[in-house]
Design an enzyme around this catalytic site. Sequence first.
Site, PDB file in Angstrom:
ATOM      1  N   HIS A  59       2.047   7.605   8.095  1.00 33.86           N
ATOM      2  CA  HIS A  59       1.852   7.618   6.654  1.00 33.86           C
ATOM      3  C   HIS A  59       1.972   6.165   6.196  1.00 33.86           C
ATOM      4  O   HIS A  59       2.890   5.476   6.601  1.00 33.86           O
ATOM      5  CB  HIS A  59       2.927   8.495   6.012  1.00 33.86           C
ATOM      6  CG  HIS A  59       2.621   8.876   4.615  1.00 33.86           C
ATOM      7  ND1 HIS A  59       2.725   7.985   3.583  1.00 33.86           N
ATOM      8  CD2 HIS A  59       2.199  10.036   4.071  1.00 33.86           C
ATOM      9  CE1 HIS A  59       2.384   8.602   2.461  1.00 33.86           C
ATOM     10  NE2 HIS A  59       2.062   9.836   2.734  1.00 33.86           N
ATOM     11  N   ARG A  90       0.717   6.071  -5.974  1.00 30.40           N
ATOM     12  CA  ARG A  90      -0.393   5.129  -6.160  1.00 30.40           C
ATOM     13  C   ARG A  90      -1.444   5.723  -7.090  1.00 30.40           C
ATOM     14  O   ARG A  90      -2.023   5.016  -7.914  1.00 30.40           O
ATOM     15  CB  ARG A  90      -1.013   4.763  -4.812  1.00 30.40           C
ATOM     16  CG  ARG A  90      -0.235   3.681  -4.090  1.00 30.40           C
ATOM     17  CD  ARG A  90      -0.713   3.483  -2.672  1.00 30.40           C
ATOM     18  NE  ARG A  90      -0.201   4.525  -1.794  1.00 30.40           N
ATOM     19  CZ  ARG A  90      -0.895   5.095  -0.825  1.00 30.40           C
ATOM     20  NH1 ARG A  90      -2.138   4.743  -0.604  1.00 30.40           N
ATOM     21  NH2 ARG A  90      -0.343   6.025  -0.071  1.00 30.40           N
TER      22      ARG A  90
END
Lengths: 343, 631
Positions: free
Chosen positions: B250, B270
């Site tokens: 990740h 994000r």
Amino acid sequence: MKRHFRVWRGDASGGELRDFDVEVNEGEVVLDIIHRLQATQAPDLACRWNCKAGKCGSCSMEINGMPRLGCMTRMSTFTEDETITVTPIRTFPVIRDLVTDVSFNYEKARETPAFAPPPGVAPGDYRMRQVDVERSQEFRKCIECFLCQNTCHVIRDHDENKPAFSGPRFFIRAAELDMHPLDDRADRKEYAQASQGLGYCNITKCCTEVCPEHIKITDNAIIPMKERVVDRRYDPLVWLGRKIFRRDELESASAKPSSAHPSAPHPPTANPSAANPPTVNPPMSSARLPQTAPVGPDGHMDIAELVAPQQGGLSPFGEDIEFPLPPEQISYHHPDPDKSPDH
Amino acid sequence: MSTAIERHRYDVVVIGAGGAGLRAAIEARLAGKRTAIISKSLFGKAHTVMAEGGAAAAMGNVNSNDNWMVHFRDTMRGGKFLNNFRMAELHAKEAPERIWELETYGALFDRTKDGKISQRNFGGHEYPRLAHVGDRTGLELIRTLQQKIVSLQQEDFAETGSYDSRIRVFQETTITELMLDGDRVAGAFGYYRESGEFLLFEAPAVVLATGGVGRSYKVTSNSWEYTGDGHALALRSGATLINMEFLQFHPTGMVWPPSVKGILVTESVRGDGGVLRNSEGKRFMFDYVPDVFRKQYAETEEEGDRWYDDPDNNRRPPELLPRDEVARAINSEVKAGRGSPAGGVFLDVSTRLPAEQIIKRLPSMHHQFKELADVDITKEPMEVGPTCHYVMGGVEVDPDTGAAFGTVQGLFAAGEVSGGMHGSNRLGGNSLSDLLVFGKRAGEHAAAYVDTLGVRPKPAKIDVAAAAEVALAPLARAGGENPYTLQQDLQAVMGDLVGIIRRAGELTDALKRLQELKARVANVSADGGRLYNPGWHLALDLRNMLVVSECTAKAALEREESRGGHTREDFPKMSPEWRRVNLVCSLDEAGEVHLERKPVPRMRAELIDLFDRSELAKYMTDEELAEVEAE
């Protein structure tokens, strides 16, 4: 910077607190420090852990006397010169260092009757409403860290109660199944009272206080379970009521809000509360609310004996009552000869 | 030192007590076999509890257009067509039954309005498909299976007077070696972690369900148990590992503070405005937009910032590039010396949104970091970097039965330890349903295998004695190396050289260093006695981690393309030729890792028909496409 730690080391035959000075960095938790001790000073220091994210409930320990998860206790919560004392959870026998034999919990789990699927409902046909599953889901958040079992005064330092008492973890399991919308057994509460020792619990809420998942063990599981079994089974609060009232008075007292004495009905009025005559009977002791927990100025309760003002659990009758009671305070009434016994 | 060995006889021994192991054990017990479950931790503490998202199953409760074919298609796309198609097919077909079955064991999933199991959206899944319980689905799954096993034990107690008569859990027990009788599995040798005493299981069938390998990496979301035990046991007993180069990283795992190192920061940070900055404060992602994406992504910070409010008239900020691109960029910044103090970069949402907005949009992120690490994401940036999350590769198995390939018989594998199902990249939510589907199948077929045997295989005395000697060696040896130091060195090699972005030179270097480590691990020593001694346990786990790491490094060097969980900087493109190749590792007589290429099984025509030809063209060679056309 170096911090001072005292960690209990030993096994079933005994042990002692050992002193360690160990490097602590910003942002670390107690479990990180235990790992650093393993890597640098004590490679055989025994400690359980798995996820290190507060999700598995493995790293239960007592930190400065408080039952905590090592991975959820930040070093920043201690002052810089504070010595941190780490001991194994006390209610269970030590195997080695911080690792204890928690098989008690797995035995109690086996004794708790399992989910009983509803007969005639095929897999895939289960239908439940979200509001109905949410009550049980709260208890299924349990990560089985057994901190509630550890802190419970009924078995902490009282091994003799262990055979008869399953502990908060398994009261919430019973409550979870009791509230499960499709569980086919109807006797969960009776079971909790008869076989799990629910009556031993005197609602000090220590279990709720230490739960890392913030499950309201006492309010949402134990008290509802007690309420529902209260007039069927042994419970100290009810027992006291039974001792000092006759059965007929108990029943009439519980029925009071409607019409307790049909022979002398109150005249109906617009304001019912004003109509209540001053009661002649002393208040039912079973109607008294359970003692609330003795919280400190911070709103939290002392949960460890190290800091508690007394040893052992609180009296279910309140700390201000001493036995035997003075006779003038006992609310015993002789049977009224005018009253018909079959009333 | 006592070398007394406690002996047990079982029909099926399941190694691992996570989702796959428990489901396999239930099935073996239901088939009437005496079953043992071996758990390295306490019963119910498995790594499965970390799964948050949910379990993917095409039940169609939320969108009735969903069915197994759509799920199959999503899984193959996610795995970039390298999946074992038969596993993906069985998984998609059987997942709903396995989920519904859990409800009969007492599971309480979140519900839809009409009272069915609710399903949520997740990356890569076309329809809402993940059965879930808030963000603790893995815990629900483990607890449900654990309680089902207890309920089976209660039935046995009612019948026989003993809870353990048909299914027994050996908690805090580690298996160090499988016993063979010729090519057949004859049992398993291990020790109780609590007492350090040895035990030997005589059993004709063993199911491996030991999970993954993440503990070989510096930054990982995996727990200490993930040392690749099952992978190594399989290799040493003659089975093979497939596609070990595919590890899921990740891009944004926490690297600081240490208390949350490795824990994932969800991509929606994000998506909601979080930006990546290097130590110079620069939003470096603008320098890393590859040409193929140039048109879709903003060129200036101003344009990128406008996108959050007006996505129709502006292009996306480059922080939202695919996972591997983001990871590659972070990697480059750190290697160029512009990383954060802890070796990551800064992910900042605190200066981008007002605090109340952050708390509203990212409540669990905010809560998690506040509670675990005292980091307030509304006030300070996070330090993030790639974290090792899941291994797609694993024991090469028969898709229908879970039986391990290679020379060994009676060995089965299910869950993360098995390979093939997820191809080169696993979709979120597919692991929980994978556990159930293939756990059940492995348990069922292990039981059936036991029935086919005329004579029970017997472990050889000499093998048992050898296993005991190997297990005691680190304690007997004085003055050897500290196992914790060795683990750190191994993690450094794997994290730095066989991490998320790989290069031929670094991989060659890694293989050389792994050989050096092998010699050092052979000389590891552990202080203290046999009673619950974590240093000794780690010393024994190290040799498993090492052999599995070697497989990963070898396969990563061999596969000269980038696909899913394997990114080669020197071969950045996906190659249709390589899609036809599985990399298979085995151990030879001398204990050296041997790597060979095998063809990927060809998908059946009716499954190929589920895809558009234009989509197939992205993955297949012209030759394959011509064959598809001809059919």
